[in-house]
Design an enzyme around this catalytic site. Structure first.
Site, PDB file in Angstrom:
ATOM      1  N   GLU A 290      47.450  -9.481  -6.105  1.00 41.25           N
ATOM      2  CA  GLU A 290      48.503 -10.504  -6.167  1.00 41.25           C
ATOM      3  C   GLU A 290      48.568 -11.259  -4.848  1.00 41.25           C
ATOM      4  O   GLU A 290      47.674 -11.158  -4.017  1.00 41.25           O
ATOM      5  CB  GLU A 290      49.840  -9.842  -6.477  1.00 41.25           C
TER       6      GLU A 290
ATOM      7  N   ASP B 289      57.832   1.621 -11.073  1.00 39.47           N
ATOM      8  CA  ASP B 289      56.799   1.750 -10.046  1.00 39.47           C
ATOM      9  C   ASP B 289      57.480   1.879  -8.702  1.00 39.47           C
ATOM     10  O   ASP B 289      58.515   1.261  -8.450  1.00 39.47           O
ATOM     11  CB  ASP B 289      55.831   0.570 -10.062  1.00 39.47           C
TER      12      ASP B 289
ATOM     13  N   ASP C 123      46.299  -3.417  -7.910  1.00 35.28           N
ATOM     14  CA  ASP C 123      47.393  -4.374  -7.701  1.00 35.28           C
ATOM     15  C   ASP C 123      46.819  -5.551  -6.922  1.00 35.28           C
ATOM     16  O   ASP C 123      46.604  -5.461  -5.709  1.00 35.28           O
ATOM     17  CB  ASP C 123      48.513  -3.679  -6.927  1.00 35.28           C
TER      18      ASP C 123
END
Length: 276
Positions: A166, A75, A164
């Site tokens: 987090e 990534d 994503d």
């Protein structure tokens, strides 16, 4: 007498100036304190940037379903600049995810080279969105993502988009939301993404963050593939509900590009995810 008064006046002025400078000197010292938390600039977040700080390199054992064959992937974000895709391909990397957006205020400045370059070399690739639940709604961020590189097409080479979600690099770990509030925000993003693309987005997260900020919510496990972050020799415990992971970010110090991942299955399984 006049001279004496002038001297007294000059001395007083000097002391007053010194008194003004002392607080400034103290402030400068505080600003340069190496122990002070350095907050990065908005837009610079990347997948997994909080993993080492919060989780380290350990992993709790877990009864996780793991395929015998794993397929290597990477990534990338603007931190990597122009990526040497041919080098990665020759090393065995077969899939990639590229950061497209963050919040509703940032687009990856290297997106074209990274997204097209991975495709041109033969990789199956997709894009991810770095979520900032404290700035705008989940639906608004899903729209921004889809409108700026996060779409999907059934061409056999495009993976579904990734949320994503987090640790917050800019402030409070859970973005100032309650656990139920975070679940609602995530649901709004996922629902909007599916409405716009017809695909269920992948969820990228870490078990410890998910437990803290969603209360270890299990309700997305039946619909959304899991991309787990854990820098260790084993993937460890997964968030509630998921019996297996689809992708695993296992290191931030890999060759050519730091963030390396394993797809839980052989290349045909990567193709199957791309095709829906």
């Amino acid at each position: 007498m006049r001279v004496h008064r002038s001297g007294t006046t000059l001395a007083g002025a000097a002391l007053a100036a010194l008194a003004l400078l002392l607080p400034l000197a103290g402030s400068a010292g505080a600003a340069q304190d190496p122990g002070a938390r350095q907050v990065p600039a908005r837009g610079t977040a990347s997948m997994g940037m909080g993993v080492l700080k919060h989780d380290g390199r350990d992993g709790k054992p877990g009864g996780i379903s793991t395929q015998a064959v794993q397929t290597e992937g990477v990534d990338v974000s603007s931190h990597q600049g122009n990526v040497a895709w041919s080098t990665l391909w020759n090393s065995g990397v077969r899939w990639a995810y590229v950061k497209a957006t963050e919040g509703t205020y940032y687009k990856n400045t290297y997106f074209t080279q990274q997204y097209n370059g991975s495709y041109d070399i033969g990789m199956i690739r997709g894009t991810y969105h770095f979520a900032t639940p404290d700035t705008t709604t989940g639906a608004a961020q899903a729209d921004y993502f889809v409108n700026n590189g996060g779409g999907w097409s059934k061409d056999g080479k495009t993976l579904p988009g990734v949320l994503d979600i987090e640790w917050n690099p800019y402030g409070a770990t859970c973005y100032g939301k309650t656990q139920s509030g975070m679940v609602t925000w995530i649901r709004d993003f996922l629902n909007r993404y599916k409405y716009r693309t017809g695909r269920d987005a992948v969820i990228y997260t870490a078990t410890s963050w998910w437990t803290q900020c969603t209360g270890n919510y299990s309700g997305f496990a039946t619909t959304n593939p899991l991309w787990i972050a854990r820098y260790a020799s084993t993937v460890g415990e997964l968030p509630a509900g998921w019996q297996y992971y689809t992708m695993w970010q296992y290191t931030s110090t890999g060759p050519t590009v730091g963030d390396h991942n394993r797809f839980n299955g052989d290349y045909s399984r990567v193709q199957a995810l791309a095709n829906g």
